[in-house]
Scaffold this active site. Structure first.
Site, PDB file in Angstrom:
ATOM      1  N   GLU A   1     -10.451  -0.473  -5.177  1.00  0.00           N
ATOM      2  CA  GLU A   1      -9.455  -1.281  -4.478  1.00  0.00           C
ATOM      3  C   GLU A   1     -10.026  -2.623  -4.040  1.00  0.00           C
ATOM      4  O   GLU A   1     -11.151  -2.711  -3.536  1.00  0.00           O
ATOM      5  CB  GLU A   1      -8.906  -0.530  -3.265  1.00  0.00           C
ATOM      6  CG  GLU A   1      -7.990   0.621  -3.631  1.00  0.00           C
ATOM      7  CD  GLU A   1      -7.099   1.034  -2.473  1.00  0.00           C
ATOM      8  OE1 GLU A   1      -6.522   0.145  -1.815  1.00  0.00           O
ATOM      9  OE2 GLU A   1      -6.991   2.246  -2.230  1.00  0.00           O
TER      10      GLU A   1
ATOM     11  N   GLY B   1      -1.683   1.834  -6.903  1.00  0.00           N
ATOM     12  CA  GLY B   1      -2.439   1.955  -8.152  1.00  0.00           C
ATOM     13  C   GLY B   1      -1.891   3.040  -9.058  1.00  0.00           C
ATOM     14  O   GLY B   1      -1.884   2.903 -10.286  1.00  0.00           O
TER      15      GLY B   1
ATOM     16  N   CYS C   1       0.862  -1.178   0.000  1.00  0.00           N
ATOM     17  CA  CYS C   1       0.000   0.000   0.000  1.00  0.00           C
ATOM     18  C   CYS C   1       0.897   1.226   0.000  1.00  0.00           C
ATOM     19  O   CYS C   1       1.561   1.522   0.999  1.00  0.00           O
ATOM     20  CB  CYS C   1      -0.926   0.013   1.210  1.00  0.00           C
ATOM     21  SG  CYS C   1      -2.020   1.469   1.227  1.00  0.00           S
TER      22      CYS C   1
ATOM     23  N   CYS D   1      -4.921   5.860  -4.359  1.00  0.00           N
ATOM     24  CA  CYS D   1      -4.272   4.559  -4.244  1.00  0.00           C
ATOM     25  C   CYS D   1      -2.839   4.711  -4.736  1.00  0.00           C
ATOM     26  O   CYS D   1      -2.613   4.934  -5.931  1.00  0.00           O
ATOM     27  CB  CYS D   1      -5.011   3.499  -5.058  1.00  0.00           C
ATOM     28  SG  CYS D   1      -4.247   1.855  -4.993  1.00  0.00           S
TER      29      CYS D   1
ATOM     30  N   HIS E   1      -2.752  -5.379 -10.055  1.00  0.00           N
ATOM     31  CA  HIS E   1      -3.432  -4.196 -10.571  1.00  0.00           C
ATOM     32  C   HIS E   1      -3.799  -4.382 -12.036  1.00  0.00           C
ATOM     33  O   HIS E   1      -2.971  -4.813 -12.843  1.00  0.00           O
ATOM     34  CB  HIS E   1      -2.545  -2.950 -10.463  1.00  0.00           C
ATOM     35  CG  HIS E   1      -2.413  -2.417  -9.079  1.00  0.00           C
ATOM     36  ND1 HIS E   1      -3.306  -1.513  -8.551  1.00  0.00           N
ATOM     37  CD2 HIS E   1      -1.503  -2.668  -8.111  1.00  0.00           C
ATOM     38  CE1 HIS E   1      -2.936  -1.220  -7.307  1.00  0.00           C
ATOM     39  NE2 HIS E   1      -1.852  -1.906  -7.017  1.00  0.00           N
TER      40      HIS E   1
END
Length: 270
Positions: free
Chosen positions: A194, A206, A76, A203, A148
């Protein structure tokens, strides 16, 4: 005395951080995490983050990330910046995605997020295919420690398409779904559905994946500003293949969890 916590956010992507390095944490692996993340009956957050003593040489802290549904995320980006800001200096974070060096300058936090995984087995996908041109809305996929999918289409499609794409059979471990609008060769607008959390305001991993996937397609340069709902990150896919993420991190408040509230669920050490 309860358990102390810190509430932080990175561009609106918000976290509860529990520091178990001095006091062992006792959490229910699913039930209590979900209760903590609940915005009405708990504290509320996009992810719960735990800190503990590192187990690898060169690391300053072991960091784990948990989604509101109780599942664990391997990476994260926004939470990593928050942890670095909370600890101060330039700590190296031990995560499922390896060791992440950090630095801070002029109120911004940089995290070296490691190299993206581009092979279909490493993402992972259910079968072999061109990860730069998937047979799924012609998206591109990579892993930044978590899978992703980036779609190059309107961000307004995120709420409509995100839920089904997260659980598409192509992704055996589910996926984070990014919707990227290319504004210029150095600027992307992004919204992310997410895995395990739904729509979030930002994100970090992301944003890294969006730049990597767009650069693979020749749509952008390898350094881009990625704008989300509450601000922007600067992402650089460096010459050595690693991805550098830079952006803000903000402490919101600190507090103590009530012991009687904690005792309502079963406990297990994460």
């Amino acid at each position: 005395m309860g358990v102390s916590f810190t509430k932080m956010h990175g561009l609106g992507n918000d976290f509860i951080i529990l520091d178990g390095r001095t006091t062992p944490l006792s959490l229910s692996s699913t039930t209590l995490i979900s209760r903590l993340c609940d915005r009405r009956t708990g504290i509320g957050c996009d992810q719960l983050v735990t800190l503990s003593t590192p187990t690898r040489d060169g690391a300053d802290v072991l960091v784990r990330f948990f989604n509101p549904d109780g599942s664990e995320a391997g990476a994260c980006g926004n939470a990593s910046r928050c942890v670095a800001a909370l600890l101060g200096g330039s700590p190296t974070l031990q995560t499922q995605n390896g060791l992440l060096p950090t630095s801070q300058e002029n109120g911004l936090v940089s995290v070296l997020m490691g190299k993206p995984h581009l092979d279909w087995q490493a993402i992972p996908l259910a079968h072999d295919c061109d990860t730069a041109h998937l047979p799924l809305h012609d998206g591109a996929a990579c892993s930044m420690g978590n899978p992703h999918l980036t779609l190059f289409r309107s961000i307004e499609d995120a709420a409509l398409l995100g839920p089904d794409l997260e659980t598409d059979p192509l992704f055996p471990e589910r996926a984070n779904i990014g919707f990227a609008e290319i504004l210029s060769p150095t600027h992307i607008r992004l919204r992310v559905w997410e895995r395990g959390a739904g729509l979030t305001l930002a994100c970090g991993s992301g944003a890294c994946a969006a730049v990597v996937n767009a650069a693979r397609r020749g749509l952008v340069e390898r350094t881009c500003r990625v704008t989300m709902e509450c601000g922007s990150l600067t992402i650089t896919w460096q010459g050595d293949g690693s991805v550098l993420m830079t952006g803000p991190a903000q402490t919101v408040f600190t507090g103590t969890l009530d012991e009687s509230w904690l005792a309502q669920g079963q406990t297990a050490t994460p």
